[in-house]
Design a protein around this motif. Sequence first.
Motif, PDB file in Angstrom:
ATOM      1  N   PRO A   1       2.394   7.376   8.000  1.00  0.00           N
ATOM      2  CA  PRO A   1       2.149   6.425   6.895  1.00  0.00           C
ATOM      3  C   PRO A   1       1.127   5.336   7.183  1.00  0.00           C
ATOM      4  CG  PRO A   1       4.116   5.808   8.090  1.00  0.00           C
ATOM      5  CD  PRO A   1       3.637   7.076   8.733  1.00  0.00           C
ATOM      6  N   ALA A   2       0.320   5.452   8.241  1.00  0.00           N
ATOM      7  CA  ALA A   2      -0.725   4.468   8.492  1.00  0.00           C
ATOM      8  C   ALA A   2      -1.726   4.468   7.338  1.00  0.00           C
ATOM      9  CB  ALA A   2      -1.430   4.771   9.809  1.00  0.00           C
ATOM     10  N   VAL A   3      -2.293   3.305   7.066  1.00  0.00           N
ATOM     11  CA  VAL A   3      -3.264   3.150   5.987  1.00  0.00           C
ATOM     12  C   VAL A   3      -4.650   3.108   6.607  1.00  0.00           C
ATOM     13  CG1 VAL A   3      -3.990   1.757   4.022  1.00  0.00           C
ATOM     14  CG2 VAL A   3      -1.574   1.881   4.633  1.00  0.00           C
TER      15      VAL A   3
ATOM     16  N   THR B   1      -0.197   5.072  15.309  1.00  0.00           N
ATOM     17  CA  THR B   1      -0.811   3.766  15.543  1.00  0.00           C
ATOM     18  C   THR B   1      -2.278   3.938  15.926  1.00  0.00           C
ATOM     19  OG1 THR B   1      -0.181   3.742  17.886  1.00  0.00           O
ATOM     20  CG2 THR B   1       1.410   2.852  16.295  1.00  0.00           C
ATOM     21  N   VAL B   2      -2.958   2.816  16.081  1.00  0.00           N
ATOM     22  CA  VAL B   2      -4.387   2.845  16.395  1.00  0.00           C
ATOM     23  C   VAL B   2      -4.665   3.012  17.885  1.00  0.00           C
ATOM     24  CG1 VAL B   2      -4.933   1.413  14.396  1.00  0.00           C
ATOM     25  CG2 VAL B   2      -4.497   0.318  16.604  1.00  0.00           C
TER      26      VAL B   2
ATOM     27  N   PRO C   1       0.807  -1.230   0.000  1.00  0.00           N
ATOM     28  CA  PRO C   1       0.000   0.000   0.000  1.00  0.00           C
ATOM     29  C   PRO C   1       0.839   1.279   0.000  1.00  0.00           C
ATOM     30  CG  PRO C   1      -0.041  -1.036   2.157  1.00  0.00           C
ATOM     31  CD  PRO C   1       0.617  -2.010   1.242  1.00  0.00           C
ATOM     32  N   LEU C   2       2.125   1.176   0.360  1.00  0.00           N
ATOM     33  CA  LEU C   2       2.999   2.352   0.382  1.00  0.00           C
ATOM     34  C   LEU C   2       3.897   2.417  -0.844  1.00  0.00           C
ATOM     35  CD1 LEU C   2       4.043   2.286   4.153  1.00  0.00           C
ATOM     36  CD2 LEU C   2       2.163   3.548   3.082  1.00  0.00           C
ATOM     37  N   ASP C   3       3.712   1.516  -1.795  1.00  0.00           N
ATOM     38  CA  ASP C   3       4.490   1.526  -3.041  1.00  0.00           C
ATOM     39  C   ASP C   3       3.764   2.411  -4.055  1.00  0.00           C
ATOM     40  OD1 ASP C   3       6.224   1.055  -5.091  1.00  0.00           O
ATOM     41  OD2 ASP C   3       5.597  -1.021  -5.444  1.00  0.00           O
ATOM     42  N   CYS C   4       4.276   3.598  -4.283  1.00  0.00           N
ATOM     43  CA  CYS C   4       3.587   4.597  -5.109  1.00  0.00           C
ATOM     44  C   CYS C   4       4.479   5.039  -6.277  1.00  0.00           C
ATOM     45  CB  CYS C   4       3.212   5.823  -4.266  1.00  0.00           C
ATOM     46  SG  CYS C   4       2.239   5.421  -2.782  1.00  0.00           S
ATOM     47  N   ASP C   5       3.830   5.477  -7.333  1.00  0.00           N
ATOM     48  CA  ASP C   5       4.508   5.972  -8.541  1.00  0.00           C
ATOM     49  C   ASP C   5       3.773   7.228  -8.996  1.00  0.00           C
ATOM     50  OD1 ASP C   5       5.848   6.426 -10.877  1.00  0.00           O
ATOM     51  OD2 ASP C   5       5.310   4.525 -11.829  1.00  0.00           O
ATOM     52  N   LEU C   6       4.412   8.385  -8.817  1.00  0.00           N
ATOM     53  CA  LEU C   6       3.766   9.647  -9.168  1.00  0.00           C
ATOM     54  C   LEU C   6       3.415   9.731 -10.648  1.00  0.00           C
ATOM     55  CD1 LEU C   6       5.780  12.260  -7.052  1.00  0.00           C
ATOM     56  CD2 LEU C   6       3.389  11.559  -6.759  1.00  0.00           C
TER      57      LEU C   6
END
Length: 324
Positions: A272-274, A185-186, A87-92
């Motif tokens: 960076p929490a999802v 965190t939660v 989920p943190l692998d991004c491509d602008l």
Amino acid sequence: MPEQTPDEAISAAGAGGAMDLALEEGTTLEKTPGGPEGTGPGTKPQSLWSDAWHDLRRNPVFIISALIILFLVVISIWPQLIASGDPLDCDLGKSQQGSQPGHPFGYDGQGCDVYTRVVYGARNSVTVGICSTIGVSLIGSILGGLAGFFGGWWDAILSRLTDVFFGIPVVLGGLVFLSVVTSSTVWPVIGFIVLLGWPQIARIARGSVITAKHNDYVQAARALGASNGRMMLRHIAPNAIAPVIVVATIALGTYISLEATLSFLGVGLKPPAVSWGIDISAASQYIRNAPHMLLWPAGALAVTVLAFIMLGDAVRDALDPKLR
């Protein structure tokens, strides 16, 4: 051996026939003590929980909502089963692009796969909902049960304390309480929900215990010398816990939506929490150009909250004696 007269023979035959008939009826009664449907005096009476489970298994609302919740719990524990990406692998370079092969939900503003983020976002939402409900139920049930059982000054203190907490707006309290927390965190969110959520359960538990402690079986146990602990655990708690379970089940969906609201406002979970709330907040400014960024996490949140509310309604209908 003397011969029987005709009258004596008829009497003997009649006695024998009556005896045979009585034996046949006795055998029949032994074979079917509970009647054709097992509802006679020989049948063991069912408890409230047995009747509730019998009704729930035949309620389509319960079955559908339970399957949805089971699916959410499974993907919360093992999101890799249906989402192989990060989920943190991004491509602008793919920012705000729509659906593509292998990426059915498209990409968000940072170029992250929306599908993967929706799947991984279920973990934090379900964790917040379940842990908050457990904490609220334990604290509220214990404090409310003790206040309802003992009464007096304990009940007076709890009543005034719950009035104070009920006077605090939830969203405003979250903005004040969580704005000084830097953790992503939660657990801060769970702690805040438990802090403001237990008074509702406490009042429900208090009323249920007050009603249950005046029943005849509790008075009989008291007359036989049962201790307060035994009466609470063996006689009162099993008969007073049903309303708490119903309210807690419905409130679980509310806690999930509260976490999303606080994350949307920037004081709940933080990158960076999802989280579905974080994704909805980030997508709100792109609603015209890329509506898919908002629709998918918002849809997942709506289905999750609806499933828990439907489950709570089904449990309430099954445990409410007035509906029988």
